[in-house]
Design an enzyme around this catalytic site. Structure first.
Site, short mmCIF file in Angstrom:
data_model
loop_
_atom_site.label_atom_id
_atom_site.label_comp_id
_atom_site.label_asym_id
_atom_site.label_seq_id
_atom_site.Cartn_x
_atom_site.Cartn_y
_atom_site.Cartn_z
N ALA A 3 -5.68 -5.40 2.49
CA ALA A 3 -5.22 -4.03 2.24
C ALA A 3 -5.99 -3.04 3.11
O ALA A 3 -5.53 -2.63 4.17
CB ALA A 3 -5.37 -3.68 0.76
N GLN A 18 8.06 -4.84 -3.22
CA GLN A 18 7.33 -4.77 -4.49
C GLN A 18 7.93 -3.72 -5.43
O GLN A 18 8.16 -2.57 -5.03
CB GLN A 18 5.86 -4.47 -4.30
CG GLN A 18 5.09 -4.63 -5.62
CD GLN A 18 3.61 -4.40 -5.50
OE1 GLN A 18 3.19 -3.29 -5.23
NE2 GLN A 18 2.82 -5.44 -5.73
N HIS A 56 -5.58 -9.51 -7.36
CA HIS A 56 -6.49 -8.50 -6.82
C HIS A 56 -7.79 -8.63 -7.59
O HIS A 56 -7.82 -8.42 -8.81
CB HIS A 56 -5.89 -7.11 -6.99
CG HIS A 56 -6.73 -6.03 -6.38
ND1 HIS A 56 -6.31 -4.72 -6.28
CD2 HIS A 56 -7.98 -6.03 -5.85
CE1 HIS A 56 -7.25 -3.99 -5.72
NE2 HIS A 56 -8.28 -4.77 -5.45
N ASN A 77 -6.78 -11.26 -3.04
CA ASN A 77 -6.71 -9.90 -2.51
C ASN A 77 -7.99 -9.18 -2.90
O ASN A 77 -8.34 -9.12 -4.07
CB ASN A 77 -5.48 -9.19 -3.07
CG ASN A 77 -5.40 -7.73 -2.66
OD1 ASN A 77 -4.93 -6.89 -3.41
ND2 ASN A 77 -5.85 -7.40 -1.45
N GLY A 78 -8.69 -8.63 -1.89
CA GLY A 78 -9.89 -7.87 -2.17
C GLY A 78 -10.98 -8.09 -1.16
O GLY A 78 -11.58 -9.16 -1.08
N CYS A 88 4.50 -9.75 -16.77
CA CYS A 88 5.18 -11.03 -16.79
C CYS A 88 6.57 -10.93 -16.15
O CYS A 88 7.40 -10.15 -16.60
CB CYS A 88 5.31 -11.54 -18.22
SG CYS A 88 6.13 -13.14 -18.33
N MET A 116 0.84 -1.20 0.00
CA MET A 116 0.00 0.00 0.00
C MET A 116 0.87 1.24 0.00
O MET A 116 1.76 1.38 0.84
CB MET A 116 -0.93 0.02 1.21
CG MET A 116 -1.97 -1.09 1.23
SD MET A 116 -3.12 -0.94 2.62
CE MET A 116 -2.04 -1.41 3.99
#
Length: 396
Positions: free
Chosen positions: A241, A107, A181, A217-218, A136, A40
């Protein structure tokens, strides 16, 4: 001490360079049966990651950092608190601490395989894995002798067929995990995640014969809710998140309440001790919210207003009860180092009936259902803490 000074290879008496040190990294199994802190922007600061680990997060992702930004940073280690900072011209671009290294994923935002590899090599000694947020990741698996664990994170594409084609390309490169996500690029954060699409993707990956973790994720709200999500989707693990942005203790089976007394003062004291940039600390604290049993809404609002109005840590001495950040940090370190494995399993939890379709709602100005509910998604007037991963150059 600068990165250049620290990275100079010592030479032996014969003049030959010493062997490159080997670092411990995560394995594909590390990404299974866990509940993770999502990457985040701003909200994924070092103090928040440490609090998440203290309260049960299996792994934590740092905020996305663009490849070129970290390449030009100077690595500096604070001799007092041990914080490792990658400093830009005005302030730190990325900070970490050795205590989180076994659980930390870095990340990278990149559209260039070459730059992404360089960025990963820059931070390799301070993290246990890197996650690619731009498409990719094949060059990581085959390019320039990279040995670090590599994962990837995507959003759903508009169609299920297109998403599965992308997923197949990624998982066949040898990545250790894939996070999905469950929103498309054009979906607003307040829109419910398309969690129902993930089960088919999980089954598709299993059908490919590729044994890697698929991470959901979500819209997951915490440890207990992660069990429901895992059962619904078949995902190996779950990433959180927005709920963690509101309350980084949501990884506990009993998250803290009354954050104005149970979390925020110690969070601020520890942030000061770790030299966390004040504006970043203030932003994170401004997002914290949980049910209250000790203070009224007006009292909580007044408490937050005092923090938001300040221009630095020293103005908050009366509010935080003295600067004992070193002790607060020591408590966090002790909790992290004494952690025991806690796999996310659903065998012993009761089977819940399928949830009915969500009714449309209009959130208030804080993006909440009611004044006592923590936000379920990032309010519409702020950027999504998990930015879309694709650009035109990355799609090529």
């Amino acid at each position: 001490m600068s990165r250049r000074e620290m990275s100079t290879s010592p030479t032996s008496e014969s003049g030959r360079a010493a062997k490159r040190p080997r670092f411990e990294y995560l394995t594909p199994e590390s990404f299974k049966n866990g509940v993770f802190l999502a990457p985040m922007v701003r909200s994924g600061a070092l103090p928040t990651r440490l609090m998440a680990l203290k309260h049960g997060a299996t792994l934590v992702w740092g905020p996305e950092v663009v490849d070129k930004a970290i390449l030009n940073a100077e690595r500096v280690v604070n001799p007092i608190n041990g914080v490792v900072s990658y400093n830009g011209k005005s302030r730190a671009i990325f900070t970490t601490h050795p205590v989180e290294k076994p659980f930390l994923i870095y990340q990278i935002g990149s559209a260039s395989p070459e730059l992404a590899v360089q960025a990963a090599k820059t931070v390799v000694q301070d993290v246990s894995g890197v996650d690619l947020n731009c498409g990719c990741p094949k060059p990581f698996s085959t390019h320039s002798g990279m040995e670090i664990t590599v994962s990837a994170k995507i959003r759903l594409l508009p169609t299920q067929e297109a998403t599965k084609k992308l997923v197949e390309r990624i998982v066949r490169t040898g990545v250790s995990a894939l996070t999905v996500h469950c929103r498309t690029r054009n979906m607003r954060p307040r829109e419910a995640a398309l969690v129902n699409r993930l089960k088919e993707i999980v089954d598709f990956v299993q059908g490919l014969g590729v044994d890697i973790a698929v991470i959901e994720n979500g819209d997951c709200q915490g440890w207990e809710d992660a069990k429901r999500t895992k059962r619904l989707t078949g995902a190996s693990s779950v990433m959180i998140a927005t709920a963690a942005e509101s309350n980084p203790t949501c990884f506990s089976s009993a998250p803290l309440l009354d954050l104005e007394t149970t979390l925020i003062p110690s969070y601020i004291r520890m942030s000061k001790y770790l030299d966390n940039y004040w504006a970043l600390t203030k932003f994170c604290v401004s997002q914290f919210k949980a049910p209250r049993t000790e203070r009224s809404k007006a009292e909580a609002h007044e408490f937050k207003s005092k923090i938001v109005a300040t221009k630095g840590y020293d103005e908050l001495t009366d509010l935080v009860g003295g600067w004992t950040g070193e002790a607060d940090f020591a408590e966090v370190v002790s909790a992290i180092q004494s952690r025991r494995p806690r796999p996310l399993t659903i065998e012993d939890s009761p089977v819940e009936p399928e949830a009915p379709a969500l009714e449309p709602f209009t959130p208030n100005e804080e993006g909440c259902f009611s004044e006592d509910d923590p936000p379920l998604s990032t309010p519409p007037d702020r950027p999504n803490p998990e930015p879309p991963i694709f650009t035109r150059s990355a799609r090529a």
